[in-house]
Enzyme design. Structure first.
Site, mmCIF file in Angstrom:
data_model
loop_
_atom_site.group_PDB
_atom_site.id
_atom_site.type_symbol
_atom_site.label_atom_id
_atom_site.label_comp_id
_atom_site.label_asym_id
_atom_site.label_seq_id
_atom_site.Cartn_x
_atom_site.Cartn_y
_atom_site.Cartn_z
ATOM 1 C CE LYS A 190 58.921 12.770 -6.484
ATOM 2 N NZ LYS A 190 58.663 13.893 -5.585
ATOM 3 C CG ASP B 186 57.898 14.792 -1.612
ATOM 4 O OD1 ASP B 186 59.109 14.722 -1.348
ATOM 5 O OD2 ASP B 186 57.434 14.497 -2.724
#
Ligand code: ATR
Length: 282
Positions: free
Chosen positions: A69, A106
């Site tokens: 990420k 998220d």
């Protein structure tokens, strides 16, 4: 690159365990979209090159999971506010000019779950208490600040990690060790567990909710088991609760919309499908 079908994928290392193909596959089928969603295992030694040359992958977009990420965020030409704040991207796409764009959904997944299951939860945005200081906690802190919570307390075993997040996000965020939990609970309007404690196979989350106000909403991002001991204890004393599977499902919504042009719904059917696939329910 083939124009049709449009293809996206989960990328990371490993990717075999990911439920993203199940989620996006469900929506592609439900919505009758001519698209595909696969898995691409990206070995760490080629990760930077893979994401830098993303346009050569044949994908129109991708999800990014651990451990890539941060690498993905680093090579993006454009990042949304969340990805910038977290230094990590979990969603990629190419814009009209071929630039690699990245987002971190998220936090939006966390918000989407509470918005759906506890509407009005953010009407009075007082004090939130987040247990844990990993990647999930960072996304949750970002999300709570985006909804104007005035105080976000981060409680972690390793207090230095909580301090790092509080320093990054600044005003309104406070770091603490577990020893301060009892005092903090008394002024908490929202309690979120973002640690792995209470998950099947992990140590239990041992916490005495005695001081927690009865109106406080309790959310656990652990979804195996779905009703964790924390949620059970909270419900037993009358606190409203929200389970964690929705965060996983809702973080996929903005990505799907970005790639395929339709905003999908998190339905009870999808919830059940994911929980069965995870072995949480039979
Ligand atoms: P994620 O990226 O999913 O948030 P993570 O980075 O591994 O996962 O974070 C896990 C969190 O659970 C951390 O806050 C961790 O605390 P430490 O930072 O002190 O490691 C917390 N955690 C895991 N096991 C724990 C335990 N036995 N007791 C207390 N906290 C624990």
């Amino acid at each position: 690159m083939n124009a049709s079908p449009r293809k996206a994928a989960i990328t990371g290392h490993p990717v075999a365990h990911s439920r993203s193909p199940l989620i996006h596959g469900y929506w592609l089928k439900e919505l009758g979209i001519d698209g595909e969603y696969g898995r691409v295992d990206v070995a760490p030694e080629i990760a930077e090159e893979f994401y830098r040359n993303f346009s050569a992958s044949g994908l129109i977009g991708a999800n990014v999971t651990v451990p890539h990420k941060e690498t993905a965020a680093k090579v993006c030409d454009w990042l949304d506010g969340a990805a910038k704040a977290m230094g990590a991207a979990n969603t990629l796409w190419l814009d009209d000019t071929g630039r690699i764009c990245g987002a971190n959904t998220d936090g939006l997944g966390f918000l989407g779950n509470l918005d759906q299951l506890a509407p009005g939860w953010d009407n009075s945005t007082g004090s939130a208490l987040v247990l844990g200081a990993g990647g999930a906690a960072r996304a949750i802190v970002w999300a709570l600040l985006s909804r104007k919570f005035t105080r976000v307390h981060i409680v972690n075993r390793t207090v230095e990690k909580a301090q790092k997040i509080a320093e990054e996000f600044g005003a309104g965020t406070f770091a603490h060790g577990w020893d301060e939990l009892g005092t903090l609970l008394g002024e908490t309007d929202l309690l979120v567990n973002s640690t792995s404690l209470g998950m099947t196979g992990k140590p239990p989350l041992e916490i005495d909710l005695a001081g927690l106000p009865k109106h406080a909403l309790v959310n656990d991002i652990v979804y195996a088991p779905l009703e964790t001991d924390l949620l059970k204890a909270a419900a037993l004393r009358g606190n409203p609760t929200v389970d964690g599977i929705g965060m996983l499902l809702h973080q996929a919504v903005p990505a799907f919309e970005r790639w395929f042009g339709v905003r999908p719904q998190v339905t009870d059917e999808l919830r059940t499908l994911a929980l069965k696939d995870l072995g949480v329910i039979s």
